[in-house]
Each structure stands twice: as structure tokens, then as C-alpha cells.
Motif scaffolding. Structure first.
Motif, PDB file in Angstrom:
ATOM      1  N   LEU A 232      22.306  61.557  78.701  1.00 44.48           N
ATOM      2  CA  LEU A 232      23.096  62.759  78.436  1.00 44.48           C
ATOM      3  C   LEU A 232      23.135  63.131  76.959  1.00 44.48           C
ATOM      4  N   ARG A 233      22.641  62.252  76.100  1.00 42.58           N
ATOM      5  CA  ARG A 233      22.498  62.613  74.673  1.00 42.58           C
ATOM      6  C   ARG A 233      21.242  63.442  74.419  1.00 42.58           C
ATOM      7  N   ILE A 234      20.307  63.424  75.373  1.00 45.81           N
ATOM      8  CA  ILE A 234      19.011  64.079  75.157  1.00 45.81           C
ATOM      9  C   ILE A 234      19.128  65.581  74.885  1.00 45.81           C
ATOM     10  N   PRO A 235      19.880  66.356  75.681  1.00 43.91           N
ATOM     11  CA  PRO A 235      19.859  67.810  75.499  1.00 43.91           C
ATOM     12  C   PRO A 235      20.187  68.282  74.082  1.00 43.91           C
ATOM     13  N   LEU A 236      21.090  67.619  73.394  1.00 43.81           N
ATOM     14  CA  LEU A 236      21.481  68.056  72.049  1.00 43.81           C
ATOM     15  C   LEU A 236      20.771  67.276  70.951  1.00 43.81           C
ATOM     16  N   SER A 237      19.801  66.454  71.320  1.00 46.44           N
ATOM     17  CA  SER A 237      19.097  65.660  70.298  1.00 46.44           C
ATOM     18  C   SER A 237      17.642  66.054  70.120  1.00 46.44           C
ATOM     19  N   LEU A 238      17.211  67.119  70.807  1.00 50.61           N
ATOM     20  CA  LEU A 238      15.804  67.548  70.707  1.00 50.61           C
ATOM     21  C   LEU A 238      15.657  68.572  69.572  1.00 50.61           C
ATOM     22  N   HIS A 239      15.813  68.097  68.333  1.00 57.23           N
ATOM     23  CA  HIS A 239      15.759  68.999  67.181  1.00 57.23           C
ATOM     24  C   HIS A 239      14.323  69.277  66.749  1.00 57.23           C
ATOM     25  N   ARG A 240      13.488  68.273  66.801  1.00 57.45           N
ATOM     26  CA  ARG A 240      12.093  68.407  66.366  1.00 57.45           C
ATOM     27  C   ARG A 240      11.169  68.033  67.518  1.00 57.45           C
ATOM     28  N   LEU A 241       9.907  68.459  67.407  1.00 60.59           N
ATOM     29  CA  LEU A 241       8.950  68.141  68.470  1.00 60.59           C
ATOM     30  C   LEU A 241       8.763  66.629  68.595  1.00 60.59           C
ATOM     31  N   SER A 242       8.869  65.914  67.483  1.00 57.65           N
ATOM     32  CA  SER A 242       8.715  64.459  67.544  1.00 57.65           C
ATOM     33  C   SER A 242       9.802  63.814  68.397  1.00 57.65           C
ATOM     34  N   ASP A 243      10.975  64.478  68.479  1.00 59.14           N
ATOM     35  CA  ASP A 243      12.053  63.935  69.308  1.00 59.14           C
ATOM     36  C   ASP A 243      11.666  63.906  70.780  1.00 59.14           C
ATOM     37  N   VAL A 331      26.617  73.476  81.590  1.00 61.48           N
ATOM     38  CA  VAL A 331      26.534  74.480  80.520  1.00 61.48           C
ATOM     39  C   VAL A 331      26.653  75.880  81.113  1.00 61.48           C
ATOM     40  N   LEU A 332      25.990  76.118  82.243  1.00 59.71           N
ATOM     41  CA  LEU A 332      26.084  77.430  82.900  1.00 59.71           C
ATOM     42  C   LEU A 332      27.509  77.694  83.395  1.00 59.71           C
ATOM     43  N   VAL A 333      28.167  76.655  83.898  1.00 56.38           N
ATOM     44  CA  VAL A 333      29.551  76.818  84.350  1.00 56.38           C
ATOM     45  C   VAL A 333      30.446  77.211  83.185  1.00 56.38           C
ATOM     46  N   VAL A 334      30.303  76.523  82.054  1.00 61.98           N
ATOM     47  CA  VAL A 334      31.115  76.816  80.873  1.00 61.98           C
ATOM     48  C   VAL A 334      30.817  78.220  80.363  1.00 61.98           C
ATOM     49  N   THR A 335      29.545  78.592  80.333  1.00 59.51           N
ATOM     50  CA  THR A 335      29.151  79.920  79.849  1.00 59.51           C
ATOM     51  C   THR A 335      29.767  81.019  80.690  1.00 59.51           C
ATOM     52  N   SER A 336      29.831  80.801  81.999  1.00 59.43           N
ATOM     53  CA  SER A 336      30.331  81.835  82.907  1.00 59.43           C
ATOM     54  C   SER A 336      31.856  81.826  83.027  1.00 59.43           C
ATOM     55  N   PRO A 345      32.433  65.747  83.453  1.00 58.69           N
ATOM     56  CA  PRO A 345      33.616  66.221  82.734  1.00 58.69           C
ATOM     57  C   PRO A 345      33.841  65.513  81.407  1.00 58.69           C
ATOM     58  N   ASP A 346      33.366  64.263  81.297  1.00 56.13           N
ATOM     59  CA  ASP A 346      33.539  63.541  80.033  1.00 56.13           C
ATOM     60  C   ASP A 346      32.606  64.059  78.943  1.00 56.13           C
ATOM     61  N   ARG A 347      31.631  64.912  79.300  1.00 59.84           N
ATOM     62  CA  ARG A 347      30.720  65.504  78.307  1.00 59.84           C
ATOM     63  C   ARG A 347      31.005  66.991  78.115  1.00 59.84           C
ATOM     64  N   GLU A 348      32.189  67.419  78.462  1.00 58.60           N
ATOM     65  CA  GLU A 348      32.517  68.840  78.326  1.00 58.60           C
ATOM     66  C   GLU A 348      32.355  69.354  76.894  1.00 58.60           C
ATOM     67  N   PRO A 349      32.752  68.606  75.847  1.00 58.81           N
ATOM     68  CA  PRO A 349      32.519  69.106  74.479  1.00 58.81           C
ATOM     69  C   PRO A 349      31.048  69.401  74.204  1.00 58.81           C
ATOM     70  N   ASP A 350      30.143  68.543  74.692  1.00 58.64           N
ATOM     71  CA  ASP A 350      28.708  68.792  74.507  1.00 58.64           C
ATOM     72  C   ASP A 350      28.281  70.040  75.267  1.00 58.64           C
ATOM     73  N   ALA A 351      28.797  70.207  76.479  1.00 55.21           N
ATOM     74  CA  ALA A 351      28.447  71.394  77.272  1.00 55.21           C
ATOM     75  C   ALA A 351      28.914  72.662  76.571  1.00 55.21           C
ATOM     76  N   ARG A 352      30.100  72.618  75.972  1.00 55.55           N
ATOM     77  CA  ARG A 352      30.604  73.804  75.265  1.00 55.55           C
ATOM     78  C   ARG A 352      29.793  74.075  73.995  1.00 55.55           C
ATOM     79  N   GLN A 353      29.382  73.005  73.316  1.00 55.04           N
ATOM     80  CA  GLN A 353      28.535  73.195  72.130  1.00 55.04           C
ATOM     81  C   GLN A 353      27.214  73.846  72.514  1.00 55.04           C
ATOM     82  N   ALA A 354      26.619  73.360  73.598  1.00 54.87           N
ATOM     83  CA  ALA A 354      25.352  73.938  74.053  1.00 54.87           C
ATOM     84  C   ALA A 354      25.540  75.381  74.506  1.00 54.87           C
TER      85      ALA A 354
END
Length: 397
Positions: A232-243, A331-336, A345-354
């Protein structure tokens, strides 16, 4: 222990149906039933999403059929041995490879034709009927069409769709659909049956996706919790192609470690047992020829072990992909601004950031990339290639 039905979580309607059928089966055994012999179906199809407890419900029903009281008391020898997997008249088929072969099914059909040793029922449980090859399904069909008098087949599959269960078999089974258990029901069983603290039980139940077995693993296994966190850390950690390649390595290595953990010790034990049975290490006349003749058997065992390891690795990767898909859905739920319950639910802050960084269209493309990766693995694309393609799509959005 309670009754065998206490193992079936959040399925009151299904339990009611199975309990009634088990009672009729008991009256048929003791000679007090006066209705039609077809009152107890000789083939059942249990369907439901992963974690709904298909195989648990099938095993509980098998125990109820073998119960000396006919109700699944959970205390008699029939119930205890059925639930423990040691009852002589209950066969449980758990495919260790990617499929169930025709040879395996033919052997099982021969066993199912025997009369039960305990004078009650011969029960065959196939936990992943969707893994039957075409030949295996055809071999099973004959027995389902003309079942022995005291034999009951219990098939478990994700759905009754033809892609999971052939129509010819489906049409000869009584269908019992299971639903995803409520988080409250899962939390309760973790607390009462497994002795897990209420806080941890509630957390595990809220993030397991309705999968009782996974909730128990997350609640009791720190390694399982760590694997979930790393995914679950992957979605917000793909900053560079090497990641992309770093994360792909982590995912594949984690899946390989799972396969090794499950199969490693077991593989050696199986191989040693086979060598001993075939005469390895013995002395005296005939041992040399016996040892030479065992080579083919050992090679076949190694083939099955390799298939089992491949399946374990694929299952571990698929679990990670399900977690990823759940995050992008969140993320789609939060966006809508919908009120739907989050998968994580324990990753809601990450979902809101995304949600604040990605457009809904970009999030949907990422979700589709995860689902496409699952399909690619089903088509036997090499895991590393499929995962790297998916992570590249997640990186670009």
C-alpha cells in the motif's frame, strides 16, 4: 468448540439450508425418512467471493452429514474428525498446482464410488472446482450425473459462471450462494473464537476485504501486516521511473519468499518420505533396482512441487494486486465524496493525498492497469513482466 456451524461466519441463510438438509440426511440414514431419495442433493455448488467461507461451509456440511446426532453438534467423533480432515469418508481435494488434472479426478471418482465405511455418507469436497481442466470436469460429470447412493459431492467455486464451472456440472448441482461477511461478524469471531483483542480484531476485520482467513492472518502475523504495508506504500512512492523496477523487485521477491516459506520444508519432507518408500538407503537384495526405479517417481514429485510453488507465488501476487485495486477504488470514493466504506480505512490519509493530486480519469486508468495485470497473470504472462508493465502505467497515470 460449539457446533460445526460456528465456523461459518456471517451466513445465516446458508446455514439454515444446510442444517435442514443435514437433518433430512440423518433421517435417511436411520430409516425414519419416508420421502424421495432425492431430498438430499448428491451434488452441491458453493459459490461466493474470496473469503466468504465456501470451503469452510462445505466442510461444516460434511461434518453435519457425518454427525451422530445429525445436526453438526461439533462434539461427536464424526464432527471432530470431519472438521480436522481425518474422517475416513470425507475427502477434501485442494489443488496444489494451477489446475486439477484428469488423472487426479479419475482416481477421486473411483474412491467416491465406494460405500462409506462409517455407514453414513461418502463426501467429496473439491475446494477449487474452477481449477478443473476440461478432461477432469468430464471425468467428474459422469459421477455427478449418476452418483452412488450414499455419496455427496461438494464443489466450491467463485461463481456459477461457465468460466468457473461447466454448465453441464452446474445444472446437476444445488447452488448455494454465499456473501461477503460483515466486518462486525468477522471481528466477533476473531475475538470469541481466536481470542484476539477487540481493537486488533476490529482493525483486521475492517481491512481484510471480507476475507475471514486473511483477517486472522493480519491479526496474528506481523509478516503479513508488513507485506500489506509495503504494497500500500507503492501508489505514492512511484516518483521516478527507477522506482518502478525497485517496487517490482520487492513484489516479486516477497511472493517468492511466500512460496519458499510454504513449500520449502514440506518439499524436502515429501521427497525424503518418497525415497524411503521406494527403498533408498536400504540394504539387501533388490534395493539397487528399487532405487533406480524411483527416479521417475521423484521427478514427478518435483514437477508437482514446482507447480505448487508457482501457484503459491501467483496467489501472493494476486493478493497484493487486490490490495492495490482496493486503494485506487478508495481514491475514487474520496474524490466523489461518496459515503461508501473504504477498503483500507487505515490508509485514508494516503487516499485523500492521492485524490488531491490525481484526476478521476487518471485514478481510473491506474485501477484498470492493476486489473489488466491480474488478467495477464491468468494468461501465464511472466509475473515480473506483468508487474513492471503495471507499475509503469501506475507511474505515468
Amino acid at each position: 468448540m460449539g457446533t460445526v456451524w460456528s465456523q461459518v461466519v456471517g451466513q445465516p441463510e446458508a446455514v439454515a439450508v444446510l442444517t435442514a438438509s443435514a437433518a433430512v440426511a440423518a433421517s435417511m440414514v436411520d430409516g425414519t425418512f419416508s420421502g424421495s431419495a432425492s431430498a438430499v442433493p448428491h451434488a452441491w455448488l458453493f459459490t461466493g467471493p474470496p473469503g466468504s467461507g465456501r470451503s469452510v461451509a462445505a466442510r461444516a456440511f460434511a461434518a453435519a452429514l457425518q454427525c451422530e446426532k445429525g445436526v453438526g453438534c461439533g462434539e461427536c467423533p464424526g464432527c471432530r474428525t470431519s472438521m480436522a480432515g481425518t474422517h475416513a469418508d470425507v475427502r477434501v481435494v485442494v489443488p496444489e498446482g494451477l489446475s486439477i488434472s484428469v488423472a487426479e479426478m479419475r482416481a477421486l471418482v473411483q474412491i467416491s464410488a465406494r460405500r462409506p465405511t462409517g455407514a453414513r455418507w461418502q463426501v467429496v469436497i473439491i475446494t477449487d472446482a474452477d481449477r478443473l481442466t476440461e478432461g477432469a470436469a468430464n471425468a467428474l460429470l459422469k459421477s455427478v450425473e449418476e452418483p452412488p447412493e450414499r455419496t455427496v459431492f461438494l464443489l466450491c467455486a467463485p461463481s456459477d459462471h461457465p468460466d468457473d464451472v461447466p454448465v453441464t456440472i452446474r445444472s446437476r448441482c444445488r447452488h448455494l450462494g454465499l456473501r461477503t461477511p460483515a466486518a462486525s461478524a468477522i471481528a466477533e469471531v476473531l475475538s470469541t473464537r481466536d481470542g484476539i483483542s477487540a481493537d486488533i480484531a476490529q482493525w483486521a476485520a475492517s481491512v481484510c476485504g471480507g476475507h475471514v482467513g486473511r483477517a486472522r492472518r493480519l491479526a496474528t502475523d506481523e509478516a503479513a501486516r508488513n507485506r500489506r504495508e509495503s504494497v500500500l506504500r507503492i501508489p505514492l512512492s512511484l516518483h521516478r521511473l527507477s522506482d518502478v523496477f525497485t517496487c517490482a523487485d520487492d513484489l516479486v521477491r516477497s511472493a517468492e519468499a511466500d512460496a519458499t516459506e510454504v513449500s520449502g520444508t514440506r518439499d524436502e519432507a515429501e521427497k525424503d518420505a518418497l525415497k524411503t518408500a521406494m527403498g533408498h538407503g536400504g540394504t539387501g537384495k533388490g534395493t539397487a533396482s528399487a532405487t533406480r526405479g524411483s527416479a521417475a517417481a521423484i521427478k514427478e514429485l518435483e514437477r508437482r512441487q514446482k507447480s505448487r510453488a508457482t501457484r503459491t507465488q501467483r496467489d501472493a501476487i494476486d493478493l497484493a494486486l487486490v490490495d492495490l485495486a482496493g486503494f485506487y477504488r478508495d481514491v475514487l470514493v474520496v474524490t466523489s465524496t461518496a459515503t461508501a466504506t473504504l477498503n483500507h480505512p487505515d490508509r485514508e490519509p494516503d487516499a485523500r493525498q492521492a485524490a488531491g493530486s490525481w484526476s478521476p480519469e487518471s485514478t481510473l486508468r491506474r485501477l484498470e492497469a492493476v486489473l489488466a495485470c491480474r488478467e495477464a497473470l491468468e494468461l501465464n504472462v511472466k509475473p515480473r513482466i506483468a508487474i513492471e508493465a503495471m507499475l509503469t502505467a501506475l507511474h505515468h497515470g
